[in-house]
Structure formats: C-alpha cells, structure tokens
Design a protein around this motif. Structure first.
Motif, PDB file in Angstrom:
ATOM      1  N   VAL A 256       0.855  -1.195   0.000  1.00 20.97           N
ATOM      2  CA  VAL A 256       0.000   0.000   0.000  1.00 20.97           C
ATOM      3  C   VAL A 256       0.889   1.243   0.000  1.00 20.97           C
ATOM      4  O   VAL A 256       1.271   1.765   1.053  1.00 20.97           O
ATOM      5  CB  VAL A 256      -0.926   0.029   1.234  1.00 20.97           C
ATOM      6  CG1 VAL A 256      -1.943   1.163   1.108  1.00 20.97           C
ATOM      7  CG2 VAL A 256      -1.613  -1.308   1.444  1.00 20.97           C
ATOM      8  N   PRO A 257       1.276   1.757  -1.178  1.00 24.61           N
ATOM      9  CA  PRO A 257       2.040   3.002  -1.203  1.00 24.61           C
ATOM     10  C   PRO A 257       1.219   4.163  -0.641  1.00 24.61           C
ATOM     11  O   PRO A 257      -0.007   4.215  -0.798  1.00 24.61           O
ATOM     12  CB  PRO A 257       2.329   3.213  -2.698  1.00 24.61           C
ATOM     13  CG  PRO A 257       2.173   1.852  -3.309  1.00 24.61           C
ATOM     14  CD  PRO A 257       1.105   1.172  -2.518  1.00 24.61           C
ATOM     15  N   VAL A 258       1.926   5.097   0.012  1.00 26.13           N
ATOM     16  CA  VAL A 258       1.268   6.243   0.652  1.00 26.13           C
ATOM     17  C   VAL A 258       1.983   7.517   0.228  1.00 26.13           C
ATOM     18  O   VAL A 258       3.216   7.596   0.276  1.00 26.13           O
ATOM     19  CB  VAL A 258       1.294   6.123   2.189  1.00 26.13           C
ATOM     20  CG1 VAL A 258       0.636   7.337   2.841  1.00 26.13           C
ATOM     21  CG2 VAL A 258       0.615   4.838   2.641  1.00 26.13           C
ATOM     22  N   TRP A 259       1.192   8.513  -0.168  1.00 23.92           N
ATOM     23  CA  TRP A 259       1.729   9.823  -0.492  1.00 23.92           C
ATOM     24  C   TRP A 259       1.174  10.864   0.472  1.00 23.92           C
ATOM     25  O   TRP A 259      -0.003  10.820   0.841  1.00 23.92           O
ATOM     26  CB  TRP A 259       1.343  10.241  -1.923  1.00 23.92           C
ATOM     27  CG  TRP A 259       2.059   9.509  -3.009  1.00 23.92           C
ATOM     28  CD1 TRP A 259       3.168   9.922  -3.681  1.00 23.92           C
ATOM     29  CD2 TRP A 259       1.690   8.255  -3.589  1.00 23.92           C
ATOM     30  NE1 TRP A 259       3.530   8.998  -4.632  1.00 23.92           N
ATOM     31  CE2 TRP A 259       2.642   7.961  -4.594  1.00 23.92           C
ATOM     32  CE3 TRP A 259       0.662   7.333  -3.344  1.00 23.92           C
ATOM     33  CZ2 TRP A 259       2.582   6.791  -5.351  1.00 23.92           C
ATOM     34  CZ3 TRP A 259       0.615   6.166  -4.090  1.00 23.92           C
ATOM     35  CH2 TRP A 259       1.561   5.909  -5.074  1.00 23.92           C
ATOM     36  N   ASP A 260       2.021  11.817   0.882  1.00 21.65           N
ATOM     37  CA  ASP A 260       1.567  13.004   1.610  1.00 21.65           C
ATOM     38  C   ASP A 260       1.058  14.018   0.601  1.00 21.65           C
ATOM     39  O   ASP A 260       1.712  14.278  -0.438  1.00 21.65           O
ATOM     40  CB  ASP A 260       2.714  13.623   2.407  1.00 21.65           C
ATOM     41  CG  ASP A 260       3.060  12.813   3.641  1.00 21.65           C
ATOM     42  OD1 ASP A 260       2.216  12.019   4.086  1.00 21.65           O
ATOM     43  OD2 ASP A 260       4.183  12.984   4.154  1.00 21.65           O
ATOM     44  N   LEU A 261      -0.096  14.628   0.903  1.00 28.66           N
ATOM     45  CA  LEU A 261      -0.720  15.591   0.002  1.00 28.66           C
ATOM     46  C   LEU A 261      -1.067  16.863   0.770  1.00 28.66           C
ATOM     47  O   LEU A 261      -1.292  16.821   1.987  1.00 28.66           O
ATOM     48  CB  LEU A 261      -2.012  15.009  -0.587  1.00 28.66           C
ATOM     49  CG  LEU A 261      -1.960  13.610  -1.201  1.00 28.66           C
ATOM     50  CD1 LEU A 261      -3.374  13.159  -1.555  1.00 28.66           C
ATOM     51  CD2 LEU A 261      -1.059  13.600  -2.422  1.00 28.66           C
ATOM     52  N   PRO A 262      -1.167  18.003   0.090  1.00 32.01           N
ATOM     53  CA  PRO A 262      -1.660  19.216   0.753  1.00 32.01           C
ATOM     54  C   PRO A 262      -3.098  19.012   1.246  1.00 32.01           C
ATOM     55  O   PRO A 262      -3.946  18.499   0.520  1.00 32.01           O
ATOM     56  CB  PRO A 262      -1.601  20.281  -0.348  1.00 32.01           C
ATOM     57  CG  PRO A 262      -0.609  19.760  -1.335  1.00 32.01           C
ATOM     58  CD  PRO A 262      -0.749  18.267  -1.300  1.00 32.01           C
TER      59      PRO A 262
END
Length: 310
Positions: A256-262
C-alpha cells in the motif's frame, strides 16, 4: 520489517493416502510434514486472493474506517460487507433478514478468509434477528469454509464509503444507548474518499495540515517495488507539486504506497494526477530488465520506508 508468528494448531496425523514427504494438498509448496502435518497452521499470505476486488477487501479491513460493499453468495443470497461492526461483532442478522458481515474481527487466525467465512456461514444459518454464534474464531484456526467457497466470484465488488457509522442502525429500532455508542464511534472517523475510476485508491485527511493517498496495489510485491524504484530514480514517483512519497504498508500480502498531500486540495482534484501516475506505473511494470545502480539505491530507500501491518 515485522512478521506474524504462526499460530499453533493440534498436530494432525497424515490422512490415509497422503505421504508425509509429499507436497501438502493445501498447495503451499511445502511437504505435508512441514505444513499441515507439522502441528502449525501455515499463514495464508493473501487471504483475499481470488475474490473480486482483492485490493479493496484489504483496504476495508486495514485502512477505511466506515464503508460497505454488497456481496452475493454462491446460492444467490445478498450480504452486506461492513468495514467494522459495533463491538467487533463478526456478523449480524437484522430483523428483516439482512445479513451484515464485518471484515474486521477482534481476533483472527492465520487465514482471515476462513475466519470471515466461518462468521458468514453461521449468519447464513441464523434466524432473522437472532444472535450469530460462529464458534471459535482465531487462535488455532476457524472451522468454517473460506470466503472463496461461499461467495459468487462473478459478482462485482463495489465499495461505498460512509461519513459515519449510521449504517449500523439502518432498519433497527435503536435506543438511546445505541445512538450514544454510535456518536462515540463517529468521533474517531477520519474523512475518507475512494477516488473514482481507480482500484482501491483512498484519500484520507487525518488533520488540518496534511492529507494522504493510500493506494492498495494488486501487483506482486517484488515487481511493484522494482517499478516504483524505476519511477523514483527518474523523478516520476510524486503526484504533483506539494506531494511527497511517504512510504508503504504491507497488508495481507499486498503493498500500500502512501503519499503526503496538501490538506487544502479536495480529494476529487487528485483523480487526474493519480490516473497519470497509474499510466507511468503500468509502463514501469512492463520493463523486465535488471535495475541500474540508481534504481537499486532507490529501491533500498523504498524498502526502508515500508511497514508491515499485523
């Protein structure tokens, strides 16, 4: 990197006709004496494999607070799957006969599919409005069938994300205590949106400063990591300005890749960047040659930011 210890199970003699040195009939690839004949239950790495929407099954169990999906059994009965039921109840049958199956359980064995199948089989036999008693679930193992044996595998798996747990009380005459418990549970829910058109991609906002995209991927782990490494080494791993690749979870055999977003960008605005990333990822997955030095370094960095969910 953490891993689950295998649960102990009663030692079983080899059934008549099975050579202890022969491959185990379960298909694990081990000899019978080192698998089901060893006294231990070998863990099922991907318990939802073979079910439609495997990645979304993982998301509902591990990531999404309030969601439902419609299921159909092999004999045509309708079932509602819920991300979680009150008190961790494995299943319930409403007074109108509706069956609700909880994908999260308070305890589980080394085969989550059999745990849920045990609960579903008990619910299918329970009278309307009666408590569901599936018997022992977890520890050495559950005694019922697997989900793959009970469900119609041709039926689509479509997830509905809810803002709260109001679906718990639908069709019931709940009293003040139930409503109070519902309100308490609702306070713990994080705003979550499933991005349309993308399998198992979920936007979530845990606070006012950042949001995240958590995307359960169906690809085998090694192939996915190679593809992510190729993208990372060529500066194609981000989803746009202000985003950051945060790492990944490993859950029930999938990554499960995770990205930080605004946090101030609405969930729907990430559909296009995520779709474009999907195209880049598919292209990277099609490359079969060995990684170069930069890609190998990037892959090592990706592995260092990967956490296994128990």
């Amino acid at each position: 990197m953490s891993s689950r210890k295998r649960s102990s199970a009663p030692t079983a003699d080899a059934p008549e006709g099975i050579n202890p040195k022969a491959p185990c009939p379960c298909g694990s690839g081990r000899r019978y004496k080192h698998c089901h004949g060893s006294g231990y239950a070998p863990p099922v790495t991907r318990p939802f494999e073979g079910l439609p929407g495997e990645a979304d099954w993982v998301a509902l169990r591990e990531l999404v607070p309030a969601a439902t999906a419609a299921l159909r059994t092999a004999d045509g009965r309708d079932v509602t799957l819920a991300s979680v039921l009150p008190g961790g109840t494995p299943a319930l049958v409403r007074a109108n006969g509706e069956i609700v199956l909880g994908v999260q359980l308070q305890t589980s064995s080394d085969d989550v599919s059999r745990d849920l199948g045990t609960a579903l089989a008990a619910a299918l036999e329970a009278p309307a409005g009666a408590p569901v008693d599936p018997g022992p679930i977890g520890a050495a193992g559950s005694s019922g069938p697997r989900l793959q044996e009970l469900l119609d595998l041709s039926a689509p798996f479509e997830v509905t994300v809810h803002d709260d747990y109001g679906f718990w009380l639908e069709g019931t005459d709940a009293g003040p205590a139930a409503h109070a418990g519902l309100e308490q549970a609702n306070q713990a829910i994080l705003p979550t949106v499933r991005l349309p058109g993308l399998e198992a991609a979920y936007w979530v906002r845990p606070g006012n400063e950042r949001a995240h995209l958590r995307w359960v991927r169906p690809e085998p782990e090694e192939a996915l990591l190679d593809a992510l490494a190729r993208l990372g080494a060529s500066d194609q791993l981000l989803l746009g300005e202000g985003t950051r690749y945060a790492g990944a979870f490993r859950a029930l055999g999938l990554v499960v890749p995770v990205w930080d977003l605004p946090a101030d960008t609405p969930a729907e605005d990430w559909v296009t960047p995520a779709t474009e990333f999907q195209t880049r990822l598919e292209q990277a997955l099609s490359v079969t040659g060995p990684l170069n030095a930069d890609e190998r370094r990037t892959r090592a960095g990706l592995l260092s930011r990967q956490v296994t969910l128990r």
